[in-house]
Design an enzyme around this catalytic site. Structure first.
Site, PDB file in Angstrom:
ATOM      1  N   ASP A  13       0.813  -1.223   0.000  1.00 52.41           N
ATOM      2  CA  ASP A  13       0.000   0.000   0.000  1.00 52.41           C
ATOM      3  C   ASP A  13       0.843   1.268   0.000  1.00 52.41           C
ATOM      4  O   ASP A  13       0.404   2.307   0.485  1.00 52.41           O
ATOM      5  CB  ASP A  13      -0.957   0.041   1.208  1.00 52.41           C
ATOM      6  CG  ASP A  13      -1.765  -1.224   1.344  1.00 52.41           C
ATOM      7  OD1 ASP A  13      -2.297  -1.678   0.321  1.00 52.41           O
ATOM      8  OD2 ASP A  13      -1.858  -1.763   2.460  1.00 52.41           O
ATOM      9  N   LYS A  16       2.193   2.194  -4.894  1.00 54.30           N
ATOM     10  CA  LYS A  16       2.922   1.706  -6.075  1.00 54.30           C
ATOM     11  C   LYS A  16       2.121   1.963  -7.348  1.00 54.30           C
ATOM     12  O   LYS A  16       2.677   2.291  -8.377  1.00 54.30           O
ATOM     13  CB  LYS A  16       3.185   0.197  -5.950  1.00 54.30           C
ATOM     14  CG  LYS A  16       4.139  -0.155  -4.837  1.00 54.30           C
ATOM     15  CD  LYS A  16       4.316  -1.648  -4.709  1.00 54.30           C
ATOM     16  CE  LYS A  16       3.051  -2.355  -4.270  1.00 54.30           C
ATOM     17  NZ  LYS A  16       2.577  -2.024  -2.923  1.00 54.30           N
ATOM     18  N   GLY A  40      -4.142  -4.121  -4.634  1.00 56.79           N
ATOM     19  CA  GLY A  40      -5.166  -3.202  -5.125  1.00 56.79           C
ATOM     20  C   GLY A  40      -4.520  -1.875  -5.412  1.00 56.79           C
ATOM     21  O   GLY A  40      -4.074  -1.203  -4.510  1.00 56.79           O
ATOM     22  N   HIS A  41      -4.415  -1.544  -6.676  1.00 51.79           N
ATOM     23  CA  HIS A  41      -3.796  -0.274  -7.040  1.00 51.79           C
ATOM     24  C   HIS A  41      -4.886   0.733  -7.353  1.00 51.79           C
ATOM     25  O   HIS A  41      -5.778   0.454  -8.139  1.00 51.79           O
ATOM     26  CB  HIS A  41      -2.939  -0.438  -8.291  1.00 51.79           C
ATOM     27  CG  HIS A  41      -1.677  -1.181  -8.032  1.00 51.79           C
ATOM     28  ND1 HIS A  41      -1.033  -1.167  -6.831  1.00 51.79           N
ATOM     29  CD2 HIS A  41      -0.927  -1.942  -8.847  1.00 51.79           C
ATOM     30  CE1 HIS A  41       0.064  -1.892  -6.916  1.00 51.79           C
ATOM     31  NE2 HIS A  41       0.131  -2.391  -8.117  1.00 51.79           N
ATOM     32  N   GLN A 225       2.194  -5.889  -3.169  1.00 53.74           N
ATOM     33  CA  GLN A 225       2.511  -6.007  -1.730  1.00 53.74           C
ATOM     34  C   GLN A 225       3.822  -5.257  -1.424  1.00 53.74           C
ATOM     35  O   GLN A 225       4.055  -4.225  -2.008  1.00 53.74           O
ATOM     36  CB  GLN A 225       2.573  -7.462  -1.288  1.00 53.74           C
ATOM     37  CG  GLN A 225       1.215  -8.158  -1.286  1.00 53.74           C
ATOM     38  CD  GLN A 225       0.908  -8.840  -2.592  1.00 53.74           C
ATOM     39  OE1 GLN A 225       1.743  -9.488  -3.169  1.00 53.74           O
ATOM     40  NE2 GLN A 225      -0.305  -8.706  -3.069  1.00 53.74           N
TER      41      GLN A 225
HETATM   42  P1  GDP Z   1      -0.531   0.446  -3.764  1.00 54.42           P
HETATM   43  O1  GDP Z   1      -1.184  -0.869  -3.576  1.00 54.42           O
HETATM   44  O2  GDP Z   1       0.889   0.447  -3.290  1.00 54.42           O
HETATM   45  O3  GDP Z   1      -0.695   1.008  -5.128  1.00 54.42           O
HETATM   46  O4  GDP Z   1      -1.250   1.461  -2.806  1.00 54.42           O
HETATM   47  P2  GDP Z   1      -2.813   1.792  -2.742  1.00 54.42           P
HETATM   48  O5  GDP Z   1      -3.288   2.166  -4.101  1.00 54.42           O
HETATM   49  O6  GDP Z   1      -3.519   0.744  -2.008  1.00 54.42           O
HETATM   50  O7  GDP Z   1      -2.791   3.010  -1.765  1.00 54.42           O
HETATM   51  C1  GDP Z   1      -2.321   4.202  -2.122  1.00 54.42           C
HETATM   52  C2  GDP Z   1      -3.418   5.226  -1.901  1.00 54.42           C
HETATM   53  O8  GDP Z   1      -2.821   6.474  -1.714  1.00 54.42           O
HETATM   54  C3  GDP Z   1      -4.338   5.394  -3.089  1.00 54.42           C
HETATM   55  O9  GDP Z   1      -5.611   5.762  -2.640  1.00 54.42           O
HETATM   56  C4  GDP Z   1      -3.690   6.531  -3.870  1.00 54.42           C
HETATM   57  O10 GDP Z   1      -4.598   7.272  -4.673  1.00 54.42           O
HETATM   58  C5  GDP Z   1      -3.174   7.367  -2.757  1.00 54.42           C
HETATM   59  N1  GDP Z   1      -1.935   8.094  -3.058  1.00 54.42           N
HETATM   60  C6  GDP Z   1      -0.873   7.672  -3.789  1.00 54.42           C
HETATM   61  N2  GDP Z   1       0.108   8.602  -3.743  1.00 54.42           N
HETATM   62  C7  GDP Z   1      -0.337   9.590  -2.947  1.00 54.42           C
HETATM   63  C8  GDP Z   1       0.243  10.823  -2.482  1.00 54.42           C
HETATM   64  O11 GDP Z   1       1.377  11.168  -2.764  1.00 54.42           O
HETATM   65  N3  GDP Z   1      -0.518  11.581  -1.638  1.00 54.42           N
HETATM   66  C9  GDP Z   1      -1.770  11.227  -1.259  1.00 54.42           C
HETATM   67  N4  GDP Z   1      -2.435  12.035  -0.430  1.00 54.42           N
HETATM   68  N5  GDP Z   1      -2.346  10.085  -1.680  1.00 54.42           N
HETATM   69  C10 GDP Z   1      -1.633   9.279  -2.494  1.00 54.42           C
END
Ligand code: GDP
Length: 432
Positions: A13, A16, A40-41, A225
């Site tokens: 999370d 990525k 989940g991206h 992950q």
């Molecule tokens: P992943 O699985 O690593 O892609 O992470 P997730 O998508 O589950 O969680 C990342 C969350 O943070 C998502 O809701 C993104 O839209 C949000 N997000 C990503 N980068 C940023 C950022 O720099 N700032 C903020 N406030 N939200 C972000």
């Protein structure tokens, strides 16, 4: 030509998805190499949100070919529904832009049922799986009983494979967990249908990859992950069922280690974790709540609230060691705006002794107490910043302190969920 591996440096999370989507226009190929739809991206492009679980995050860029490698386990229902959504939105017009390895293993109804049955039976010491059948599917892969995507295209072979699995799986479900059995005939009919619908997407992914490497294309490997959820290097048993570290690219996608150029470690500006397991810098009070609220820390797959805490440089150093980070990307720096003080764990105190290293065993990690360095915070909203120099001095100092504690340069900063809310201090796809 550059091959770039992007992996999570924490417990997943890390954002990525956003970064991969930002990086993807510079790559001609984006590859998933492990895990399943437990990833989940969340991508936000021009204000529109897309959640992807299986299809690589490069799909929103029209010029990108997206590969799902042999190391991935695939739930056909989820993949087909993602493909339909992308087709309906006009994002995916041509199957040649999503290629699925015939060697990838399939998540079947048994796997979903067993995941849930086991988690329920073990409620007290539950690992906190997403209940998507990923672990049970990997079990069948390793015990050489699994069904692969290519089997779905061969109805005779499929019938035999399902029959071989059925007795054993239903026995476990019914006799041990007291759950309903899976109807093997119904599953067979469904699986034949999956094969028909997935057929146009199935391909020899490793050969496509080899061709792309020979043609000198930029290739991005998209980790799911994170390092500390890796089956070997993570906080076992509170981990996922696959290898998540950068080295997993080689086996999971089918590429030799000599062909990997750069590894980007993706971290949040703080730390989060979903589900059970040790978390040395966890903040259970006001600070944790503020990080959760401002950072909207709720799982994209399950909606579960994430546990939150300060950044842990001990973990990041371990991450750098096991992944060989060329650089770091720090996401969600904007979430730290408004904290008077910001803490970073620089070491642990373990049984009265100071250590700079991430401990080897679970019980040591559970006993480790973080030693914090306190830095002054900043109050400015930084979401409009597009160059490192635009950031408030205290934010720059924070980033530079992370660099020196982890001994890896910070190349990218994310200051908001939008694609453009990104600061690049260097070009990630650069020849080495
Ligand atoms: P992943 O699985 O690593 O892609 O992470 P997730 O998508 O589950 O969680 C990342 C969350 O943070 C998502 O809701 C993104 O839209 C949000 N997000 C990503 N980068 C940023 C950022 O720099 N700032 C903020 N406030 N939200 C972000």
């Amino acid at each position: 030509m550059t091959t770039l591996v992007a992996v999570g440096a924490q417990w997943g999370d890390e954002g990525k998805g956003k970064l991969v989507d930002w990086l993807a226009p510079q790559a001609q190929i984006v590859v998933r190499f492990h895990g399943g739809n437990n990833a989940g991206h969340t991508l936000v492009v021009e204000g529109e949100q897309t959640v992807l679980h299986v299809v690589p995050a490069g799909v929103l860029n029209p010029g990108t070919v997206n590969l799902i490698g042999p190391g991935v386990v695939v739930d056909p229902e989820i993949l087909l529904s993602e493909i339909s959504t992308l087709e309906e939105r006009g994002v995916l017009r041509d199957p040649s832009r999503v290629r699925l390895s015939g060697r990838a293993h399939v998540i079947l109804d048994w796997h979903l049922a067993l995941d849930k049955a086991r988690e329920e039976a073990a409620r007290k010491r539950a690992i906190g799986t997403t209940g998507r059948g990923i672990g049970p599917a990997y079990e069948d892969k390793v015990t050489r009983r699994g069904i692969r995507v290519a089997d779905l295209l061969d109805p005779d072979r499929l019938r035999g494979a399902i029959d071989r699995l059925a007795d054993q799986k239903n026995f476990e479900l019914v006799e041990y967990y007291k759950w309903q059995p899976v109807d093997r005939d119904e599953l067979y009919r469904k699986a034949v249908e999956w094969g028909k619908r997935l057929g146009p997407y199935v391909d020899h992914v490793t050969r496509i990859l080899d061709g792309a490497l020979r043609e000198g294309k930029n290739i991005l490997f998209e980790g799911a992950q994170g390092t500390f959820l890796d089956i070997d290097h993570g906080t076992y048993p509170y981990v996922t069922s696959s290898n998540c570290v950068a080295g997993a690219v080689c086996a999971g996608a089918g590429i030799g280690p000599t062909r990997i150029d750069r590894v980007l470690g993706i971290t949040k500006a703080y730390t989060t974790r979903v589900g059970g397991g040790p978390f040395p810098t966890e903040e259970t009070g006001e600070t944790g709540e503020k990080l959760r609220d401002v950072g909207a820390e709720f799982g994209a797959t399950t909606g579960r609230p994430r546990r939150c805490g300060w950044l842990d440089a001990v973990m990041l150093r371990e991450g750098a060691a096991v992944n060989g980070f060329s650089a770091l990307a720090i996401n969600k720096l904007d979430v730290l705006s408004g904290f008077d003080e910001i803490q970073i764990a620089t070491a642990y105190r373990l049984d009265g002794k100071l250590t700079d290293d991430f401990p080897m065993t679970l019980s040591e990690i559970e006993r480790a107490e973080p030693v914090y360095e306190v830095l002054p915070g900043w109050s400015e909203n930084i979401r409009e910043c597009r160059r490192f120099e635009d950031l408030p001095q205290n934010a720059r100092d924070y980033v530079e302190r992370v660099e020196s504690l982890v001994n890896v340069p910070v190349e990218i900063l994310s200051v908001g969920p939008g694609r453009d809310e990104t600061i690049a201090r260097d070009q990630p796809f650069r020849p080495v």
